[in-house]
Design a protein around this motif. Structure first.
Motif, PDB file in Angstrom:
ATOM      1  N   GLY A   1       0.793  -1.227   0.000  1.00 45.34           N
ATOM      2  CA  GLY A   1       0.000   0.000   0.000  1.00 45.34           C
ATOM      3  C   GLY A   1       0.820   1.269   0.000  1.00 45.34           C
ATOM      4  O   GLY A   1       0.292   2.356   0.193  1.00 45.34           O
ATOM      5  N   ARG A   2       2.135   1.159  -0.214  1.00 46.93           N
ATOM      6  CA  ARG A   2       2.996   2.350  -0.206  1.00 46.93           C
ATOM      7  C   ARG A   2       3.110   2.982  -1.590  1.00 46.93           C
ATOM      8  O   ARG A   2       3.707   4.047  -1.732  1.00 46.93           O
ATOM      9  CB  ARG A   2       4.378   1.999   0.330  1.00 46.93           C
ATOM     10  N   ARG A   3       2.562   2.338  -2.608  1.00 48.03           N
ATOM     11  CA  ARG A   3       2.568   2.886  -3.972  1.00 48.03           C
ATOM     12  C   ARG A   3       1.211   2.641  -4.588  1.00 48.03           C
ATOM     13  O   ARG A   3       0.559   1.641  -4.312  1.00 48.03           O
ATOM     14  CB  ARG A   3       3.607   2.204  -4.847  1.00 48.03           C
ATOM     15  N   THR A   4       0.806   3.560  -5.441  1.00 50.49           N
ATOM     16  CA  THR A   4      -0.430   3.373  -6.189  1.00 50.49           C
ATOM     17  C   THR A   4      -0.086   2.837  -7.570  1.00 50.49           C
ATOM     18  O   THR A   4       1.067   2.891  -7.994  1.00 50.49           O
ATOM     19  CB  THR A   4      -1.165   4.708  -6.371  1.00 50.49           C
ATOM     20  N   ARG A   5      -1.089   2.343  -8.244  1.00 53.22           N
ATOM     21  CA  ARG A   5      -0.861   1.869  -9.611  1.00 53.22           C
ATOM     22  C   ARG A   5      -0.338   3.012 -10.480  1.00 53.22           C
ATOM     23  O   ARG A   5       0.569   2.856 -11.261  1.00 53.22           O
ATOM     24  CB  ARG A   5      -2.169   1.351 -10.188  1.00 53.22           C
ATOM     25  N   ARG A   6      -0.955   4.181 -10.323  1.00 48.37           N
ATOM     26  CA  ARG A   6      -0.525   5.348 -11.097  1.00 48.37           C
ATOM     27  C   ARG A   6       0.932   5.691 -10.787  1.00 48.37           C
ATOM     28  O   ARG A   6       1.719   5.986 -11.669  1.00 48.37           O
ATOM     29  CB  ARG A   6      -1.417   6.548 -10.803  1.00 48.37           C
ATOM     30  N   GLY A   7       1.320   5.602  -9.529  1.00 45.95           N
ATOM     31  CA  GLY A   7       2.700   5.885  -9.144  1.00 45.95           C
ATOM     32  C   GLY A   7       3.682   4.895  -9.734  1.00 45.95           C
ATOM     33  O   GLY A   7       4.787   5.251 -10.126  1.00 45.95           O
ATOM     34  N   CYS A   8       3.272   3.648  -9.822  1.00 44.14           N
ATOM     35  CA  CYS A   8       4.132   2.626 -10.418  1.00 44.14           C
ATOM     36  C   CYS A   8       4.347   2.912 -11.897  1.00 44.14           C
ATOM     37  O   CYS A   8       5.456   2.838 -12.399  1.00 44.14           O
ATOM     38  CB  CYS A   8       3.518   1.236 -10.252  1.00 44.14           C
ATOM     39  N   TRP A   9       3.274   3.236 -12.596  1.00 40.81           N
ATOM     40  CA  TRP A   9       3.384   3.503 -14.035  1.00 40.81           C
ATOM     41  C   TRP A   9       4.165   4.772 -14.303  1.00 40.81           C
ATOM     42  O   TRP A   9       4.923   4.855 -15.262  1.00 40.81           O
ATOM     43  CB  TRP A   9       2.002   3.596 -14.681  1.00 40.81           C
TER      44      TRP A   9
END
Length: 79
Positions: A62-70
């Motif tokens: 939960g420390r990264r969002t999908r958007r943050g990963c992309w």
């Protein structure tokens, strides 16, 4: 289709663009480890795969969002 790289899966690829094969990162990483002694540049690939694993752990925690990963991947800013 996610698979382990077994050659028989290749028969599924290219069916009018409906099936795309993707290999498991663990299996891909293993191939780089196997050739690392003769090809030291494989070390870089192993390290990059390790960064992908770390990113996945952060996402699952939960420390990264999908958007943050992309956004990390698309900007080339590193993981």
């Amino acid at each position: 289709m996610g698979c382990d790289g077994l050659g028989s899966y290749g028969s599924y690829a290219g069916h009018g663009g409906r099936v795309t094969l993707v290999n498991c990162w663990a299996h891909v990483r293993r191939r780089f480890v196997e050739c690392e002694e003769k090809f030291p540049q494989a070390t870089e690939a192993i390290e990059l795969i390790g960064e992908l694993y770390a990113l996945e752990r952060e996402y699952k925690a939960g420390r990264r969002t999908r958007r943050g990963c992309w956004s990390c991947a698309s900007t080339g800013s590193g993981l």
